[in-house]
Write a protein that holds these residues in place. Sequence first.
Motif, PDB file in Angstrom:
ATOM      1  N   ARG A  10       0.862  -1.184   0.000  1.00 57.93           N
ATOM      2  CA  ARG A  10       0.000   0.000   0.000  1.00 57.93           C
ATOM      3  C   ARG A  10       0.897   1.231   0.000  1.00 57.93           C
ATOM      4  N   THR A  11       0.412   2.289  -0.574  1.00 58.64           N
ATOM      5  CA  THR A  11       1.165   3.532  -0.621  1.00 58.64           C
ATOM      6  C   THR A  11       0.396   4.599   0.137  1.00 58.64           C
ATOM      7  N   TYR A  12       1.098   5.282   1.059  1.00 57.16           N
ATOM      8  CA  TYR A  12       0.490   6.346   1.861  1.00 57.16           C
ATOM      9  C   TYR A  12       1.269   7.633   1.603  1.00 57.16           C
ATOM     10  N   GLU A  13       0.553   8.711   1.489  1.00 53.98           N
ATOM     11  CA  GLU A  13       1.194   9.992   1.226  1.00 53.98           C
ATOM     12  C   GLU A  13       1.283  10.788   2.529  1.00 53.98           C
ATOM     13  N   VAL A  14       2.495  11.274   2.801  1.00 55.32           N
ATOM     14  CA  VAL A  14       2.710  12.084   4.001  1.00 55.32           C
ATOM     15  C   VAL A  14       2.212  13.497   3.722  1.00 55.32           C
ATOM     16  N   ARG A  15       1.280  13.950   4.538  1.00 56.16           N
ATOM     17  CA  ARG A  15       0.767  15.314   4.358  1.00 56.16           C
ATOM     18  C   ARG A  15       1.646  16.305   5.107  1.00 56.16           C
ATOM     19  N   SER A  16       1.954  15.983   6.384  1.00 51.68           N
ATOM     20  CA  SER A  16       2.801  16.876   7.171  1.00 51.68           C
ATOM     21  C   SER A  16       3.373  16.143   8.377  1.00 51.68           C
ATOM     22  N   ILE A  17       4.362  16.781   8.982  1.00 51.96           N
ATOM     23  CA  ILE A  17       4.932  16.301  10.237  1.00 51.96           C
ATOM     24  C   ILE A  17       4.390  17.230  11.322  1.00 51.96           C
ATOM     25  N   CYS A  18       3.771  16.631  12.330  1.00 49.81           N
ATOM     26  CA  CYS A  18       3.087  17.427  13.353  1.00 49.81           C
ATOM     27  C   CYS A  18       3.909  17.651  14.615  1.00 49.81           C
ATOM     28  N   ARG A  19       4.560  16.611  15.090  1.00 48.56           N
ATOM     29  CA  ARG A  19       5.263  16.673  16.368  1.00 48.56           C
ATOM     30  C   ARG A  19       6.516  15.819  16.328  1.00 48.56           C
ATOM     31  N   LYS A  20       7.285  15.920  17.430  1.00 47.09           N
ATOM     32  CA  LYS A  20       8.531  15.180  17.548  1.00 47.09           C
ATOM     33  C   LYS A  20       8.664  14.731  18.998  1.00 47.09           C
ATOM     34  N   ARG A  21       9.227  13.533  19.224  1.00 46.06           N
ATOM     35  CA  ARG A  21       9.435  13.048  20.587  1.00 46.06           C
ATOM     36  C   ARG A  21      10.547  12.009  20.589  1.00 46.06           C
ATOM     37  N   TYR A  29       8.605  10.924  14.958  1.00 46.30           N
ATOM     38  CA  TYR A  29       7.850  12.069  14.448  1.00 46.30           C
ATOM     39  C   TYR A  29       6.408  11.641  14.249  1.00 46.30           C
ATOM     40  N   MET A  30       5.467  12.537  14.602  1.00 46.56           N
ATOM     41  CA  MET A  30       4.056  12.247  14.354  1.00 46.56           C
ATOM     42  C   MET A  30       3.731  12.682  12.930  1.00 46.56           C
ATOM     43  N   ILE A  31       3.211  11.749  12.159  1.00 44.96           N
ATOM     44  CA  ILE A  31       2.918  11.983  10.750  1.00 44.96           C
ATOM     45  C   ILE A  31       1.417  12.109  10.532  1.00 44.96           C
ATOM     46  N   LYS A  32       1.044  13.169   9.799  1.00 44.36           N
ATOM     47  CA  LYS A  32      -0.342  13.344   9.344  1.00 44.36           C
ATOM     48  C   LYS A  32      -0.382  12.818   7.920  1.00 44.36           C
ATOM     49  N   TRP A  33      -1.271  11.829   7.685  1.00 43.98           N
ATOM     50  CA  TRP A  33      -1.359  11.182   6.377  1.00 43.98           C
ATOM     51  C   TRP A  33      -2.429  11.852   5.529  1.00 43.98           C
ATOM     52  N   THR A  34      -2.137  12.027   4.243  1.00 41.17           N
ATOM     53  CA  THR A  34      -3.089  12.626   3.310  1.00 41.17           C
ATOM     54  C   THR A  34      -4.306  11.716   3.173  1.00 41.17           C
ATOM     55  N   GLY A  35      -5.498  12.321   3.295  1.00 41.19           N
ATOM     56  CA  GLY A  35      -6.747  11.572   3.133  1.00 41.19           C
ATOM     57  C   GLY A  35      -7.200  10.855   4.399  1.00 41.19           C
ATOM     58  N   VAL A  39      -7.093  11.233  13.905  1.00 42.49           N
ATOM     59  CA  VAL A  39      -7.005  10.046  14.771  1.00 42.49           C
ATOM     60  C   VAL A  39      -6.144   8.964  14.140  1.00 42.49           C
ATOM     61  N   SER A  40      -5.887   9.079  12.847  1.00 41.59           N
ATOM     62  CA  SER A  40      -5.052   8.093  12.153  1.00 41.59           C
ATOM     63  C   SER A  40      -3.591   8.507  12.069  1.00 41.59           C
ATOM     64  N   ASN A  41      -3.240   9.644  12.689  1.00 42.07           N
ATOM     65  CA  ASN A  41      -1.835  10.058  12.718  1.00 42.07           C
ATOM     66  C   ASN A  41      -1.027   8.985  13.435  1.00 42.07           C
ATOM     67  N   THR A  45       9.455   6.258  13.386  1.00 41.00           N
ATOM     68  CA  THR A  45      10.847   6.472  13.771  1.00 41.00           C
ATOM     69  C   THR A  45      11.566   7.296  12.719  1.00 41.00           C
ATOM     70  N   SER A  46      12.635   7.909  13.149  1.00 41.46           N
ATOM     71  CA  SER A  46      13.436   8.733  12.253  1.00 41.46           C
ATOM     72  C   SER A  46      13.974   7.906  11.084  1.00 41.46           C
ATOM     73  N   GLU A  47      14.365   6.672  11.376  1.00 42.56           N
ATOM     74  CA  GLU A  47      14.921   5.811  10.331  1.00 42.56           C
ATOM     75  C   GLU A  47      13.883   5.480   9.257  1.00 42.56           C
ATOM     76  N   SER A  48      12.628   5.325   9.649  1.00 45.65           N
ATOM     77  CA  SER A  48      11.601   4.963   8.667  1.00 45.65           C
ATOM     78  C   SER A  48      11.199   6.146   7.791  1.00 45.65           C
ATOM     79  N   LEU A  49      11.709   7.319   8.111  1.00 48.41           N
ATOM     80  CA  LEU A  49      11.339   8.508   7.338  1.00 48.41           C
ATOM     81  C   LEU A  49      12.490   9.008   6.463  1.00 48.41           C
ATOM     82  N   GLU A  50      13.410   8.148   6.116  1.00 48.40           N
ATOM     83  CA  GLU A  50      14.540   8.543   5.276  1.00 48.40           C
ATOM     84  C   GLU A  50      14.083   9.087   3.932  1.00 48.40           C
TER      85      GLU A  50
END
Length: 147
Positions: A10-21, A29-35, A39-41, A45-50
């Motif tokens: 499946r392919t998911y599009e990253v809309r934005s990065i909201c937070r960091k911890r 990083y908290m990711i907001k997904w397009t569409g 609640v689905s944010n 991990t940093s490594e998975s967002l290369e």
Amino acid sequence: MPPKKDNDDRTYEVRSICRKRIHKGKLQYMIKWTGWEDVSNTWETSESLEHVRDYVNEFDDSIKSRIIENLKKRNKEKASSSRPFTANRSSRFSKEEEESKEKEDKKEEKEEKQEETKDDKDDSDYHVNVKVSPGVNGGVQIKTNPN
């Protein structure tokens, strides 16, 4: 639009990065997904967002600039309020009330000092003689004589 993230065919599009911890020692990083709703944010991990490293760096830079801006703002506020806080007592009491309160306080202090002096004098009215009688096993006689 940011690049897409692939998971399980499946392919998911990253809309934005909201937070960091930091969670369990790992940067996330908290990711907001397009569409998807908020609640689905998800925390990623940093490594998975290369594949979106530019967006992560941009997000980190924006956080740094906000921190610097807030520190500058706090320093300005601190510098402008360097005088110690003084309460405006005249707004709470009239001048006459304030003067009468001061007189009462002084009178109470004077009475307390007199009582302390009286207690000290009462204590000094007695002489305490302590004698150890010979032949008595550690016996002590205490005689008090008023002046």
